[in-house]
Design a protein around this motif. Structure first.
Motif, PDB file in Angstrom:
ATOM      1  N   SER A  62     -32.757  -8.313  18.056  1.00  0.00           N
ATOM      2  CA  SER A  62     -34.125  -7.784  18.026  1.00  0.00           C
ATOM      3  C   SER A  62     -34.082  -6.306  17.610  1.00  0.00           C
ATOM      4  O   SER A  62     -33.071  -5.629  17.789  1.00  0.00           O
ATOM      5  N   SER A  63     -35.204  -5.855  17.056  1.00  0.00           N
ATOM      6  CA  SER A  63     -35.349  -4.461  16.598  1.00  0.00           C
ATOM      7  C   SER A  63     -34.327  -4.034  15.555  1.00  0.00           C
ATOM      8  O   SER A  63     -33.870  -2.892  15.544  1.00  0.00           O
ATOM      9  N   THR A  64     -33.971  -4.952  14.672  1.00  0.00           N
ATOM     10  CA  THR A  64     -33.095  -4.559  13.556  1.00  0.00           C
ATOM     11  C   THR A  64     -33.908  -4.497  12.260  1.00  0.00           C
ATOM     12  O   THR A  64     -33.349  -4.340  11.189  1.00  0.00           O
ATOM     13  N   GLY A  65     -35.202  -4.655  12.377  1.00  0.00           N
ATOM     14  CA  GLY A  65     -36.062  -4.594  11.193  1.00  0.00           C
ATOM     15  C   GLY A  65     -35.951  -5.825  10.307  1.00  0.00           C
ATOM     16  O   GLY A  65     -36.181  -5.755   9.105  1.00  0.00           O
ATOM     17  N   LYS A  66     -35.628  -6.964  10.927  1.00  0.00           N
ATOM     18  CA  LYS A  66     -35.485  -8.219  10.143  1.00  0.00           C
ATOM     19  C   LYS A  66     -36.745  -8.556   9.351  1.00  0.00           C
ATOM     20  O   LYS A  66     -36.659  -8.886   8.181  1.00  0.00           O
ATOM     21  N   SER A  67     -37.900  -8.480  10.037  1.00  0.00           N
ATOM     22  CA  SER A  67     -39.105  -8.923   9.322  1.00  0.00           C
ATOM     23  C   SER A  67     -39.476  -7.966   8.194  1.00  0.00           C
ATOM     24  O   SER A  67     -39.909  -8.406   7.138  1.00  0.00           O
ATOM     25  N   THR A  68     -39.247  -6.666   8.405  1.00  0.00           N
ATOM     26  CA  THR A  68     -39.544  -5.701   7.342  1.00  0.00           C
ATOM     27  C   THR A  68     -38.695  -5.997   6.117  1.00  0.00           C
ATOM     28  O   THR A  68     -39.183  -6.052   4.989  1.00  0.00           O
TER      29      THR A  68
ATOM     30  N   ALA B 212     -32.636   0.981  20.231  1.00  0.00           N
ATOM     31  CA  ALA B 212     -33.482   1.502  21.307  1.00  0.00           C
ATOM     32  C   ALA B 212     -34.235   2.751  20.824  1.00  0.00           C
ATOM     33  O   ALA B 212     -35.428   2.898  21.080  1.00  0.00           O
ATOM     34  N   GLN B 213     -33.539   3.601  20.098  1.00  0.00           N
ATOM     35  CA  GLN B 213     -34.189   4.815  19.579  1.00  0.00           C
ATOM     36  C   GLN B 213     -35.334   4.462  18.636  1.00  0.00           C
ATOM     37  O   GLN B 213     -36.422   5.046  18.701  1.00  0.00           O
ATOM     38  N   ARG B 214     -35.124   3.441  17.783  1.00  0.00           N
ATOM     39  CA  ARG B 214     -36.189   3.015  16.858  1.00  0.00           C
ATOM     40  C   ARG B 214     -37.404   2.508  17.613  1.00  0.00           C
ATOM     41  O   ARG B 214     -38.542   2.862  17.310  1.00  0.00           O
ATOM     42  N   ARG B 215     -37.163   1.662  18.630  1.00  0.00           N
ATOM     43  CA  ARG B 215     -38.280   1.131  19.421  1.00  0.00           C
ATOM     44  C   ARG B 215     -39.001   2.255  20.164  1.00  0.00           C
ATOM     45  O   ARG B 215     -40.221   2.276  20.258  1.00  0.00           O
TER      46      ARG B 215
ATOM     47  N   ARG C 178     -32.564  -8.111  26.423  1.00  0.00           N
ATOM     48  CA  ARG C 178     -33.025  -9.112  25.437  1.00  0.00           C
ATOM     49  C   ARG C 178     -31.829  -9.694  24.681  1.00  0.00           C
ATOM     50  O   ARG C 178     -31.768 -10.885  24.422  1.00  0.00           O
ATOM     51  N   ASP C 179     -30.863  -8.859  24.349  1.00  0.00           N
ATOM     52  CA  ASP C 179     -29.640  -9.331  23.656  1.00  0.00           C
ATOM     53  C   ASP C 179     -28.950 -10.371  24.527  1.00  0.00           C
ATOM     54  O   ASP C 179     -28.505 -11.408  24.055  1.00  0.00           O
ATOM     55  N   ARG C 180     -28.872 -10.056  25.828  1.00  0.00           N
ATOM     56  CA  ARG C 180     -28.179 -10.946  26.747  1.00  0.00           C
ATOM     57  C   ARG C 180     -28.914 -12.286  26.847  1.00  0.00           C
ATOM     58  O   ARG C 180     -28.289 -13.337  26.683  1.00  0.00           O
TER      59      ARG C 180
END
Ligand code: DC
Length: 233
Positions: free
Chosen positions: A14-20, A161-164, A188-190
């Motif tokens: 999550s929060s790796t910018g996949k959808s972008t 985390a910094q991006r979020r 969430r990763d876990r």
């Protein structure tokens, strides 16, 4: 150069910018784009509206019945601006599925086997003619194990985390701390990688994209070059 139509699976943390990245690649190469997270979010919204989630517990038999009866139809509608909105039973629910109310419980819904089975079936039908970019957690492993291009996106937990955190601040949240966001990302990763049903894991033939220190432009170019290579072979 003649390029063949392929299937592109983008999975990752999550929060790796996949959808972008998936969206901009799809636009550049004229492919359809499917956000599978939005589908799990739409089912969650339906369950909340029907009061099927109480104190973190889901009324699974009732939800199963609704799915079976065809009461939960999820579609994507293109807008005039060239975007795509998620619709639940024909109504645009984009705004509601991104709310904290949905985000807080979506992982419970996404862990239910019969929900996943129904979503995977719809996703496979959407991709039967190829020519699409789909992002999620299990696209390269379960939905399209034969996809010609598989990407596994990741970045360090600190960077994510910094991006979020920056996003929350930009939206006016001044109370959540960076430590809290980091704890949430790690948790969430876990949950994503240890759940019983289709846990998040990298497909053996996926290419890892660690974008901790990449700009959006570098990342887009990297994906485009990989697409050219795969569609050309
Ligand atoms: O990518 P997202 O945050 O919108 O995903 C929402 C939730 O759905 C998240 O808990 C992960 C889950 N998900 C999944 O289990 N499988 C997918 N293919 C896509 C999302």
């Amino acid at each position: 150069m003649t390029l063949k139509k392929i299937t592109i699976a983008i999975d990752g943390h999550s929060s790796t910018g996949k959808s972008t990245m998936a969206k901009s690649l799809a636009r550049r190469i004229g492919y359809a784009y499917v956000d599978t997270g939005a589908m799990y979010r739409a089912v969650t919204l339906f369950a909340l509206r029907e009061h099927l989630i109480k104190r973190g517990k889901v009324d699974e038999p009732a939800l199963k019945q609704h799915l079976k009866q065809g009461d939960i139809i999820i579609t994507f509608r293109p807008t005039k601006e060239g975007k795509s909105v998620t619709c639940l039973n024909g109504k645009n629910v984009e705004r509601y599925i991104r709310s904290m109310r949905v985000s807080n419980v979506v992982s419970i819904i996404a862990a239910i086997g019969f929900v996943r089975k129904a979503m995977v079936k719809q996703q496979q039908a959407m991709g039967k003619d190829k020519g699409l970019v789909m992002d999620g957690r299990d696209i390269g492993t379960v939905v399209f194990p034969d996809a010609e291009m598989k990407v596994f996106a990741t970045a360090s937990a600190q960077v994510r985390a910094q991006r979020r955190f920056d996003e929350l601040r930009a939206k006016g949240d001044t109370t959540t701390t960076l430590e809290e966001v980091l704890a949430n990302v790690t948790e969430r990763d876990r949950i994503d990688s240890t759940r019983k049903e289709s846990p998040l894991r990298q497909a053996d033939d996926a290419v890892v994209l660690d974008n901790s220190y990449m700009t959006i432009e570098e990342q887009n170019e990297w994906l485009y070059q990989l697409y050219l290579e795969r569609a050309n072979s």
